[in-house]
Scaffold this active site. Structure first.
Site, short mmCIF file in Angstrom:
data_model
loop_
_atom_site.label_atom_id
_atom_site.label_comp_id
_atom_site.label_asym_id
_atom_site.label_seq_id
_atom_site.Cartn_x
_atom_site.Cartn_y
_atom_site.Cartn_z
N GLU A 179 3.67 6.52 -10.26
CA GLU A 179 4.47 7.18 -9.21
C GLU A 179 5.97 6.97 -9.44
O GLU A 179 6.76 7.88 -9.22
CB GLU A 179 4.08 6.63 -7.83
CG GLU A 179 2.79 7.23 -7.31
CD GLU A 179 2.22 6.42 -6.15
OE1 GLU A 179 2.47 6.79 -5.00
OE2 GLU A 179 1.55 5.40 -6.41
N SER A 185 0.84 -1.20 0.00
CA SER A 185 0.00 0.00 0.00
C SER A 185 0.88 1.25 0.00
O SER A 185 2.10 1.16 0.06
CB SER A 185 -0.91 0.00 1.22
OG SER A 185 -0.12 0.22 2.38
N LYS A 186 0.22 2.36 -0.05
CA LYS A 186 0.89 3.66 -0.10
C LYS A 186 2.02 3.81 0.92
O LYS A 186 3.05 4.39 0.63
CB LYS A 186 -0.14 4.77 0.19
CG LYS A 186 -0.88 5.22 -1.04
CD LYS A 186 -0.32 6.56 -1.51
CE LYS A 186 -1.06 7.09 -2.71
NZ LYS A 186 -0.31 6.94 -3.95
N ARG A 187 1.78 3.26 2.12
CA ARG A 187 2.79 3.53 3.13
C ARG A 187 4.09 2.76 2.89
O ARG A 187 5.09 3.00 3.54
CB ARG A 187 2.23 3.27 4.53
CG ARG A 187 2.05 1.85 4.90
CD ARG A 187 1.17 1.69 6.12
NE ARG A 187 0.57 0.38 6.07
CZ ARG A 187 1.19 -0.74 6.44
NH1 ARG A 187 2.41 -0.66 6.92
NH2 ARG A 187 0.61 -1.90 6.31
N GLY A 214 5.63 3.15 0.19
CA GLY A 214 6.19 3.90 -0.94
C GLY A 214 5.15 3.87 -2.03
O GLY A 214 4.00 3.53 -1.79
#
Ligand code: GLU
Length: 427
Positions: A210, A200-202, A204
């Site tokens: 992205e 997930s986003k956390r 990276g």
């Protein structure tokens, strides 16, 4: 003919995990001289967005993953799904519940699949409840339209993430009901975050987009993704798509989950940057900088090439180039305050700078070897360590404590600028 498909839902950007699914399908198809089709799973008309689809296609092209033929859009095939559902209804295999059409699952059976990655997996139909084919709003359920399409498109192998394993027995039942042979399945263990949780986003970035924005090279992205759960059989970690096509065999894929390792990903990217021809890299950096509002227009092309040559071994992403080299493009560069205090607030260091500047003033040939010689001579004459001249000089001309070799930096920056900055710092 071997025919696989990549079936993204255009409800978000291309996730790294989906990019890996596309990549493995692509490798599988190309290795066998088969086809890879693209199907847009846009049955959710509210969450599906044209922009997402465009972005996904852009990302695939950027990664070098091409596909065969026209796209299939599920949103355009609702009539086909209805016709197939009604056929099963007429055959007594399904029933209506309001406007929905539901497939009746027969209990007491075992559905077995011979997965290309996991081997045999068995499911009991006792665990499977009756399956919606058409929802009451007329839209098809995923498991049903997926089978209708895969059968019609002649898909021979379905390669997708482990998160779809529980769907597979339901899909096998639909193949049977529709009188078709199911394709061969291969479920890839998922790529998890470094801590073992869902990526997930956390952890990276999670989307291809992205990493593209952070200055990753497409070759590095596919290289990293292909090594998740697969290796070419030796210790090699850098290999191109075309090499991988020759060596790839889905049977060699690991049946355990892999972890996303940003350090390794970045290392691979740095290897590609280093290996890129300087002129080509300069073009990539130019466009990266212009897309990201980094003004490098002040430098002439030949100097820019020298600078890229100097820094290509030091950057791990294209994004790192400008912050490291800012002082070559503007006098208004950022200054590392701690470094400034350490190296320029010392009286002796400022004196050394002044002496070095005086000698540079007299130089005609401003090549890095000559500059280095002058620096070493001064150190010798004044019984200094070269570092006592080098550190303050680097600070003076770049505002940083680290960078490329000082003398090469001075050569690229040019005598006039170097002197101006050294004089200013020596005061
Ligand atoms: N649209 C599905 C997904 O993105 C595809 C599943 C499949 O490959 O069957 O997960």
């Amino acid at each position: 003919m071997t025919t696989v498909r990549f079936a993204p839902s255009p409800t978000g950007f291309l996730h790294l995990g989906s990019a890996r699914t596309a990549l493995v399908n692509w490798l599988f198809a190309r290795k066998q001289g088969g086809k890879m089709l693209l199907r847009v799973e846009d049955t959710d008309k509210i969450r599906s967005k044209e922009e997402y689809l465009e972005e996904i296609l852009e990302d695939l092209k950027w990664l070098g993953l091409d596909w065969d033929g026209e796209l299939t859009y599920q949103s355009k095939r609702f009539a086909v799904y209805r016709q197939k559902a009604e056929q099963l209804l007429a055959g007594g295999k399904a029933y209506r519940e309001g406007d929905a059409i539901i497939y009746k699952v027969e209990n007491g059976r075992t559905i077995e699949i011979d997965d290309m990655i996991h081997g045999s997996i068995a499911f009991s139909t006792d665990e499977i409840k009756d399956q919606v084919m058409l929802k009451s709003d007329g839209s098809p359920a995923y498991n049903f339209c997926c089978v209708v399409d895969d059968a019609e498109l002649g898909i021979t192998h379905i390669i997708r993430g482990d998160d779809h394993i529980s769907n597979t027995p339901k899909q096998v039942l639909f193949y049977e009901a529709l009188g078709c042979n199911p394709p061969v399945f291969g479920h890839m263990p998922l790529m998890m975050g470094a801590d073992g949780a869902k990526l997930s986003k956390r952890h990276g970035g999670v989307s291809v987009e992205e990493y593209r924005k952070e200055g990753f090279m497409p070759e590095a992205v596919v290289n990293y993704l292909m090594l998740l759960g697969w290796s070419p059989g030796d210790d090699r970690e850098i290999l191109s798509l075309s090499e991988a096509v020759k060596l790839f065999d889905i049977k060699d894929m690991s049946d355990v989950q892999s972890r996303f390792d940003i350090q390794k990903f970045t290392w691979i990217n740095a290897e590609y940057i280093k290996a890129t021809d300087t002129e080509q890299l300069a073009r990539l950096i130019r466009s990266y900088c212009s897309e990201n509002g980094m003004d490098i227009s002040s430098m002439k092309e030949d100097e820019f090439l020298e600078l890229v040559d100097l820094y290509k071994v030091r950057i791990k992403t294209l994004a790192e180039f400008y912050p490291l080299t800012e002082s070559f493009f503007t006098d208004d560069f950022r200054v590392d305050e701690k470094g400034r205090k350490k190296y320029l607030d010392k009286e002796g260091n400022r004196e050394n700078l002044k002496v070095f500047a005086d000698r540079i003033e007299e130089m005609d040939d401003f090549g890095h070897e000559k500059i280095e010689q002058v620096c070493r001579d001064i150190a010798e004459e004044r019984s200094l360590k070269a570092a006592q001249i080098i550190h303050p000089t680097r600070m003076a001309i770049s505002g940083q404590t680290r960078g490329a070799g000082l003398f090469e930096m001075m050569e690229v920056l040019g005598k006039e600028k170097v002197l101006e900055r050294m004089r200013k710092a020596a005061e």
